[in-house]
Design an enzyme around this catalytic site. Structure first.
Site, short mmCIF file in Angstrom:
data_model
loop_
_atom_site.label_atom_id
_atom_site.label_comp_id
_atom_site.label_asym_id
_atom_site.label_seq_id
_atom_site.Cartn_x
_atom_site.Cartn_y
_atom_site.Cartn_z
N ARG A 91 0.82 -1.21 0.00
CA ARG A 91 0.00 0.00 0.00
C ARG A 91 0.85 1.25 0.00
O ARG A 91 0.60 2.18 -0.74
CB ARG A 91 -0.91 0.03 1.25
CG ARG A 91 -2.07 -0.93 1.17
CD ARG A 91 -2.67 -1.20 2.53
NE ARG A 91 -1.75 -1.98 3.32
CZ ARG A 91 -2.05 -2.58 4.46
NH1 ARG A 91 -3.27 -2.45 4.96
NH2 ARG A 91 -1.16 -3.29 5.11
N SER A 129 -7.54 -3.76 7.96
CA SER A 129 -8.48 -4.45 8.85
C SER A 129 -8.70 -3.68 10.14
O SER A 129 -9.79 -3.72 10.72
CB SER A 129 -7.97 -5.85 9.18
OG SER A 129 -7.87 -6.63 8.03
P1 ADP Z 1 -0.72 -8.51 8.64
O1 ADP Z 1 -1.47 -9.51 9.42
O2 ADP Z 1 0.61 -8.97 8.11
O3 ADP Z 1 -0.72 -7.13 9.23
P2 ADP Z 1 -2.98 -8.32 6.92
O4 ADP Z 1 -3.64 -9.53 7.38
O5 ADP Z 1 -3.66 -7.02 7.20
O6 ADP Z 1 -1.47 -8.28 7.29
O7 ADP Z 1 -2.76 -8.36 5.36
C1 ADP Z 1 -2.15 -9.40 4.68
C2 ADP Z 1 -1.69 -8.89 3.33
O8 ADP Z 1 -2.72 -8.15 2.71
C3 ADP Z 1 -0.49 -7.94 3.40
O9 ADP Z 1 0.36 -8.20 2.31
C4 ADP Z 1 -1.09 -6.59 3.23
O10 ADP Z 1 -0.18 -5.69 2.59
C5 ADP Z 1 -2.24 -6.90 2.31
N1 ADP Z 1 -3.29 -5.90 2.45
C6 ADP Z 1 -3.92 -5.52 3.58
N2 ADP Z 1 -4.82 -4.54 3.33
C7 ADP Z 1 -4.71 -4.27 2.00
C8 ADP Z 1 -5.34 -3.34 1.12
N3 ADP Z 1 -6.22 -2.44 1.56
N4 ADP Z 1 -4.99 -3.36 -0.16
C9 ADP Z 1 -4.07 -4.25 -0.61
N5 ADP Z 1 -3.42 -5.13 0.16
C10 ADP Z 1 -3.73 -5.16 1.44
#
Ligand code: ADP
Length: 152
Positions: A91, A129
């Protein structure tokens, strides 16, 4: 050899940003395993079963996308699943700095793995999230930020 990618994360809950990355990655791989990490030190907001079920519901009828939970190192899970790729979304530049170190360490731990990054589409750059959780905690309606199949 089948091109299998693991998309690891907490998915607490899955958002439209995650959904978009997965949909855009489908043409690149034969199989995408959405891997929901269980972290003993990091308590999740939603129970694991719910997080798994939502991803299943979103990708119902899409045989290339499966969902599993895992504990331990992501690279160990990739090895077990014969996955040659880790899929991640980028992002912001902060994401890049974070992802670079994890990606480089993962490559050291498991030289057979390549991390593949997809840039977020602009409309989802601000989404994560924790924003969805904050809206819910404060009595708001985050439904526009999550796939239609996710019902709170
Ligand atoms: P983590 O548990 O590692 O913090 P997340 O579960 O939120 O990560 O996200 C997993 C993957 O999804 C990561 O590669 C993150 O960059 C991607 N991701 C999260 N939100 C978005 C978004 N809004 N757009 C694109 N990719 C996203």
């Amino acid at each position: 050899m089948k091109r299998i990618a693991v998309f690891p994360g907490s998915f607490d809950p899955i958002t439209k940003g995650h959904e978009s990355i997965i949909l855009r990655a489908i043409p690149l791989f034969d199989e995408i395993v959405v891997a929901i990490g269980e972290n003993a030190e990091k308590k999740s907001f939603f129970p694991l079963e719910k997080r798994v079920k939502w991803v299943q519901d979103v990708f119902q009828g899409v045989p290339q996308v499966t969902v599993e939970s895992y504990q331990g190192l992501t690279v160990d899970f990739c090895r077990e699943r014969n996955a040659g790729y880790i899929l991640r979304g980028l992002r912001t530049s902060a994401d890049f700095e974070f992802e670079r170190s994890i990606g480089q360490i993962n490559k050291k731990l498991y030289p057979g793995i390549e991390t593949v990054f997809l840039l977020t589409t602009p409309e989802f750059t601000a989404l994560n999230s924790s924003i969805v959780r904050d809206i819910l905690k404060n009595g708001g309606d985050p439904s526009q930020f999550v796939p239609d199949a996710v019902k709170f």
